[in-house]
Design a protein around this motif. Structure first.
Motif, PDB file in Angstrom:
ATOM      1  N   GLN A 254      38.817  10.949  16.148  1.00 47.19           N
ATOM      2  CA  GLN A 254      39.452  10.312  17.371  1.00 47.19           C
ATOM      3  C   GLN A 254      38.006   9.848  17.887  1.00 47.19           C
TER       4      GLN A 254
ATOM      5  N   GLU B 129      46.562  12.440  19.255  1.00 51.89           N
ATOM      6  CA  GLU B 129      46.402  13.345  18.466  1.00 51.89           C
ATOM      7  C   GLU B 129      47.498  13.383  17.321  1.00 51.89           C
TER       8      GLU B 129
ATOM      9  N   ALA C 226      43.323  19.922  15.397  1.00 49.26           N
ATOM     10  CA  ALA C 226      42.710  18.646  15.989  1.00 49.26           C
ATOM     11  C   ALA C 226      41.459  18.541  15.699  1.00 49.26           C
ATOM     12  N   TRP C 227      40.639  19.853  15.392  1.00 49.19           N
ATOM     13  CA  TRP C 227      39.262  19.672  14.971  1.00 49.19           C
ATOM     14  C   TRP C 227      38.960  18.696  13.820  1.00 49.19           C
TER      15      TRP C 227
ATOM     16  N   TYR D 259      45.399  25.142  23.876  1.00 50.84           N
ATOM     17  CA  TYR D 259      44.536  24.519  24.409  1.00 50.84           C
ATOM     18  C   TYR D 259      43.273  25.235  24.934  1.00 50.84           C
TER      19      TYR D 259
ATOM     20  N   GLU E 106      43.998  26.429  12.269  1.00 52.11           N
ATOM     21  CA  GLU E 106      45.394  26.911  13.257  1.00 52.11           C
ATOM     22  C   GLU E 106      46.424  27.797  12.360  1.00 52.11           C
TER      23      GLU E 106
ATOM     24  N   ASN F 148      43.285  25.186  16.468  1.00 58.37           N
ATOM     25  CA  ASN F 148      44.069  23.856  16.733  1.00 58.37           C
ATOM     26  C   ASN F 148      43.112  23.083  15.599  1.00 58.37           C
TER      27      ASN F 148
ATOM     28  N   TRP G  19      50.797  24.006  21.373  1.00 55.30           N
ATOM     29  CA  TRP G  19      49.770  24.050  20.781  1.00 55.30           C
ATOM     30  C   TRP G  19      48.453  25.029  21.739  1.00 55.30           C
TER      31      TRP G  19
ATOM     32  N   ARG H  64      49.509  13.265  14.191  1.00 59.12           N
ATOM     33  CA  ARG H  64      49.100  14.122  12.939  1.00 59.12           C
ATOM     34  C   ARG H  64      49.531  13.342  11.471  1.00 59.12           C
TER      35      ARG H  64
ATOM     36  N   ALA I 140      43.307   8.988  14.665  1.00 58.97           N
ATOM     37  CA  ALA I 140      44.289   9.895  15.061  1.00 58.97           C
ATOM     38  C   ALA I 140      44.816   9.347  16.706  1.00 58.97           C
TER      39      ALA I 140
ATOM     40  N   GLN J  60      40.478  16.182  12.891  1.00 63.12           N
ATOM     41  CA  GLN J  60      40.943  14.505  13.204  1.00 63.12           C
ATOM     42  C   GLN J  60      39.765  13.845  13.475  1.00 63.12           C
TER      43      GLN J  60
ATOM     44  N   TRP K 108      38.004  20.133  24.630  1.00 63.03           N
ATOM     45  CA  TRP K 108      38.055  18.644  23.957  1.00 63.03           C
ATOM     46  C   TRP K 108      36.908  17.811  24.917  1.00 63.03           C
TER      47      TRP K 108
END
Length: 597
Positions: A347, A398, A342-343, A266, A321, A340, A264, A400, A394, A345, A270
């Protein structure tokens, strides 16, 4: 000082930087990773991720017939010293740093890497090998030169090397006898207004002074001072000064384990990780980092209090990504990813993370003081936390392909409302105290009912679930349960039995979107150490902490993951989470300063 032979673990790397740029230097003094013009930019030094199309992506001072090297940081600084030895008595010293100091009521921190090379003994022959690549290793930049500089035309940024090394020696990588001290300045396409030798030497002196002053103002524990100081400097180097963002790590796509696709990017902020960082540094007295981070949060938070899990260091919201085919990956283990997903998701713990960080504004007199106006801007985060505390997300790991009502996310939502109630007490706002306390109490009761599994006898990963998760080790630290609550004690014991292998911990053991985890997650091991101390097993915690410290790389840095057997580091590097865990454990376990007198 550490020693290295001709081969070494690939993450035996040192970090240099200044809040604008960061680079990784291997045990031979070769810069193998570095992005311009900032942490998330094009990695002009990408040798760490194995360029496919061109040789290079590095910046080396190569010693002919080198047989060994030694490496260390100058004490209490981010200045790295590498000593290379050949087989004929030749010895060369390389000093690497990025300039940083106070100047004109601000920080001088250009996008610049400085090197000083000097002969120590014998008649060493060296080559200066500077081979930047562009577009993630896909292209070789055009080169131009003048009488004392070489320019590398990277798209969007021109790198200029100004040096007292003859230009042809650099351009063609020719070997030469090192019989005097040399100085190299790699940075923007700007003309130096003073001799390169005096600029490098003065910059080194000022940069050393800056870092030693910064360390001098830290409130460090009595024990384990060196590891704590190195971790604190590493965290500071991970903050992008322009905006206050803190990246999770300097790298992208170093896999969590060998031959896995868990790779990933990083190089983003975050909010969860960053909140851990600023709380740890604030405990050490580095308060400016907290203020700069909260400035960053104020710029990304919407008026409705809606937050993404992560953002770009320049407040970017969309972090698309994609896989980069021009880089084969760390040790050839691709894919390499840029951006990434994850933006996108949900959380939900992020709301508690930000509120916990902001809470210190209201209680820590060293910081800019929080007031009713700031409180009213934070309250929408509590409203979102209340609305989402029993909704699936998530989770902090995270996932998926799996959404559940994760206990940690729910507890962090509770923490947001709980802290808002405490802030309201502090501000003498009785109506808001009642409002937030009622919400927090309602959430607490619901979470306890569904997160504690009576049959198993411990808290579980998801509401009404049955799996263990290392994040449950934080329940007492967050104030959700008391440290001596038998339910928490049994949870710590169950995690020790279920997730611990040797001296390290998994995050979880259940298969996820990419199979079963293979390596330990370093922050989880530190959480376990903290939890052991919390429930009264202090000597066991101290012993484990000492053993984990030995798993750091030779320069005292930690990646995201550790192998269970040999303890080799995996995952992005250096990992801020891991160094936060080290600092917090050392602060909890250290003997008091009174013991030194």
């Amino acid at each position: 000082m550490i020693h290295a032979a001709n081969t070494q673990s690939s993450l035996d790397l040192g970090l240099i930087g200044n809040g604008a740029i960061a680079a990784l230097v291997d045990a031979r003094g070769r810069i193998v990773w570095g992005c311009v013009p900032a942490f998330d930019g094009d990695p002009v030094f990408c040798a760490l991720l194995s360029p496919r199309l061109h040789e290079g992506g590095d910046y080396a001072i190569e010693l002919e017939d080198m047989v060994s090297s030694e490496q260390e940081y100058l004490p209490n600084t981010a200045v790295l010293r590498t000593v290379l030895r050949d087989g004929h008595g030749g010895v060369v010293e390389i000093t690497d740093f990025a300039p940083r100091w106070h100047q004109h009521d601000r920080f001088y921190r250009p996008v610049m890497l400085l090197r000083r090379v000097r002969p120590i003994a014998g008649l060493p022959r060296i080559r200066v090998v500077l081979r930047p690549l562009s577009e993630y290793g896909a292209s070789k930049p055009e080169i131009t030169w003048g009488s004392n500089h070489v320019r590398y035309l990277v798209p969007g940024f021109i790198l200029r090397l100004t040096s007292d090394v003859p230009v042809r020696m650099v351009r063609e990588g020719l070997p030469f006898l090192l019989n005097r001290e040399l100085h190299l300045v790699l940075g923007p396409d700007e003309t130096l207004t003073q001799p390169v030798s005096s600029f490098v030497r003065q910059s080194e002196e000022k940069t050393i002074g800056y870092w030693r002053d910064w360390v001098r103002n830290l409130s460090i524990p009595l024990e384990w001072q060196d590891p704590v100081i190195r971790s604190a400097i590493t965290l500071k180097l991970s903050q992008y000064d322009e905006t206050g963002a803190i990246v999770a790590a300097i790298t992208t796509s170093i896999p969590e384990a060998a031959n896995t696709v868990r790779n990933w990017d990083y190089r983003f902020c975050w909010l969860r990780d960053s909140a851990f960082v600023v709380r740890a540094l604030n405990r050490l007295g580095a308060t400016r980092t907290m203020e700069e981070y909260l400035r960053y949060v104020a710029n990304v938070a919407s008026a409705e209090g809606v937050l993404q899990p992560l953002y770009g260091i320049g407040f970017e919201k969309e972090l698309a990504e994609e896989e980069v085919s021009s880089l084969a990956g760390y040790r050839g283990m691709g894919p390499v990813r840029r951006g990434n997903l994850a933006w996108l998701q949900q959380q939900h713990d992020v709301y508690g993370s930000v509120v916990l960080a902001a809470t210190q504004l209201f209680f820590d007199q060293r910081l800019l003081r929080g007031d009713a106006a700031i409180f009213s801007r934070v309250e929408p985060l509590g409203e979102r936390a209340y609305a989402l505390h029993d909704q699936p997300d998530a989770g902090l790991w995270e996932f998926r392909g799996r959404a559940e009502v994760h206990t940690y996310s729910s507890v962090m939502c509770w923490a947001a409302c709980d802290r808002l109630a405490r802030i309201a007490v502090h501000l003498k706002l009785p109506d808001r105290v009642k409002y937030w306390r009622n919400r927090a109490d309602e959430m607490h009761a619901r979470i306890i009912e569904h997160a504690y599994n009576e049959e198993l006898g411990y808290f579980v990963e998801a509401l009404d679930g049955n799996r263990l998760d290392a994040s449950l080790l934080l329940l007492a630290d967050l104030g959700f349960v008391k440290p001596d609550d038998p339910r928490f004690v049994r949870t710590v014991e169950a995690i020790g039995l279920g997730l611990k292998r040797g001296d390290a911990l998994f995050r979880y053991v259940a298969p996820d979107d990419f199979g079963s985890p293979e390596t330990s997650f370093t922050i989880c091991t530190f959480w376990y150490i903290d939890a052991l101390a919390t429930i009264g097993r202090r000597e066991e915690a101290r012993s484990l902490f000492e053993r984990i410290l030995k798993r750091r790389n030779p320069l005292g840095l930690l990646s995201e993951d550790l192998e269970f057997g040999e303890g080799e580091g995996w995952g992005n590097f250096p990992q801020t989470y891991s160094h936060v865990g080290l600092i917090n454990a050392a602060m909890r376990l250290s003997r008091p300063w009174q013991d030194a007198t």
